[in-house]
Enzyme design. Structure first.
Site, PDB file in Angstrom:
ATOM      1  N   ASP A 103       0.865  -1.180   0.000  1.00 24.84           N
ATOM      2  CA  ASP A 103       0.000   0.000   0.000  1.00 24.84           C
ATOM      3  C   ASP A 103       0.903   1.232   0.000  1.00 24.84           C
ATOM      4  OD1 ASP A 103      -2.267   1.856   0.626  1.00 24.84           O
ATOM      5  OD2 ASP A 103      -3.334  -0.014   0.960  1.00 24.84           O
ATOM      6  N   HIS A 122       2.080   2.109  -3.128  1.00 18.37           N
ATOM      7  CA  HIS A 122       1.120   3.056  -3.696  1.00 18.37           C
ATOM      8  C   HIS A 122       1.625   4.489  -3.659  1.00 18.37           C
ATOM      9  CE1 HIS A 122      -2.585   0.181  -3.140  1.00 18.37           C
ATOM     10  NE2 HIS A 122      -1.604  -0.343  -3.850  1.00 18.37           N
TER      11      HIS A 122
END
Length: 401
Positions: free
Chosen positions: A220, A243
């Site tokens: 993430d 991310h």
């Protein structure tokens, strides 16, 4: 562009410290409090006893030691403060390992594994490893995951450095309600396809905090900056996979976001989903302001520069609302690299609360595929840009008025 340099009190004590090196440095080795280095012994109580002894020390700077070349299984624990000494150290030279079975959390708080609470002058450091054994959690519903590996709650004037984190079930490091916190020379490693919310470092309700000289690979956000944060510096961080470096998401429950004075500089984003990202929920309120992204390099990043002010549960299907978090005074300066998607600059801002005072300068982005072109897309985004490719994109402030 730049070079990253990465190196790697409630329980009464039952034992005396194993080694006293003078009034300024008193050692509390977990082995002396009953810790056993194997893969089956729960060492939680031994760690808590060592911590209690150090936290209640009357003189010097106590140091809890997890010795090198040894691994210790530890169930969920909270190292509680405040402590008597002005400064206290937690030296991790060996390895701390989480239980392999998710069932261990059935009767406990799934929100954390290792936590430090209400401790000022804390230093967690060493060249050891914290292994969250996350795979057992990733294979089941993410709602059942413990939130994170290491959590700091209300720890002021404290620091975390030189630790290797691997495979947390969700967030690897969480810093909440803290002031004057320094994170330096961390290595965080989890697979890019790990379960959602395996952020590298998450910051919430904290101020005057720095993250420097670290390498973060996660499933993430490498770094996520949450609500009620200010005066945050991120510098010389290598991110990927993951991310990206994100402010947000903010305002998910319609709450009032307050995020300001954020600087992200001299960072490399390699193969990430996003680069420099700000994301806010449509139902949110409040502001994000005074943000600087500077000297960033992108290698095959899907969304190198992105603002999503219309974040919602179903991407691309958000009904237009008259609420929003106002994003203003955001600077993007001196950036280069490659995009793995056609839209390299994507500022998707709210009609009701447009992004304002956006500044872009010296930005050169191209496709990761030679010969392909990239574009810029700006919606309800106002400001100025100089030497920006692809572009121009921003609307002038005069149009907004």
């Amino acid at each position: 562009m730049f070079s990253l340099m990465i190196d790697i009190g409630s329980i009464s004590p039952d034992f005396a410290p194993s080694n006293i090196t003078g009034d300024s440095d008193v050692i509390y080795n977990v082995l002396d409090y009953g810790a056993v280095s194997d893969d089956k012994t729960d060492n939680s109580q031994a760690f808590l006893k060592a911590w209690s002894a150090a936290c209640n020390a009357e003189t010097g700077t106590p140091k809890v030691v997890v010795p090198e070349n040894l691994g210790f299984l530890v169930y969920p624990v909270i190292f509680q403060g405040p402590c008597k000494p002005q400064n206290i150290e937690f030296l991790i030279s060996g390895t701390i390992v989480a239980p392999s079975s998710p069932s261990i959390w059935d009767q406990g708080d799934v929100g954390q594994w290792l936590a430090f609470s209400r401790i000022n002058g804390l230093s967690v450091h060493g060249f050891g490893t914290i292994n969250g054994r996350g795979k057992g959690w990733w294979d089941q519903s993410c709602k059942l995951h413990p939130e994170l590996a290491l959590k700091f709650i209300g720890c002021n004037d404290s620091r975390l450095s030189n630790i290797l984190f691997t495979n947390s079930p969700q967030v690897h490091v969480d810093i909440t309600g803290s002031y004057g916190f320094s994170v330096h020379k961390l290595i965080i490693q989890s697979p890019g396809d790990a379960a959602p919310n395996t952020d590298g470092i998450h910051i919430q309700a904290s101020h005057n905090l720095s993250i420097t000289n670290s390498t973060i690979s996660s499933g993430d956000d490498c770094i996520s900056i949450g609500d009620y944060t200010s005066d945050i510096e991120v510098a010389y961080v290598e991110c990927g996979p993951g991310h990206g470096i994100s402010i947000g998401s903010l305002g998910q429950s319609g709450n009032f976001a307050q995020v300001e004075n954020i600087i992200v500089t001299n960072c490399l984003l390699n193969g990430t989903t996003n680069g420099a990202r700000i994301k806010t929920w449509q139902v949110g309120k409040g502001y994000v302001r005074n943000v600087v992204f500077k000297n960033l390099e992108f290698i095959g990043v899907k969304n190198p520069i992105i603002i999503d002010q219309n974040y919602c549960q179903v991407r691309g299907a958000c009904p237009e609302l008259d609420t929003g978090v106002h994003i203003s005074n955001v600077t993007y300066n001196t950036m280069s690299g490659t995009s793995s998607s056609k839209i390299a600059i994507n500022l998707n801002c709210s009609r009701s609360f447009p992004c304002s005072e956006i500044s872009m300068e010296a930005i050169h982005l191209e496709s990761v595929t030679p010969g392909n072109q990239v574009t810029a897309s700006c919606t309800n985004a106002y400001g100025q840009e100089i030497d920006v490719l692809p572009g121009p994109c921003l609307q002038h402030m005069s149009i907004m008025k």
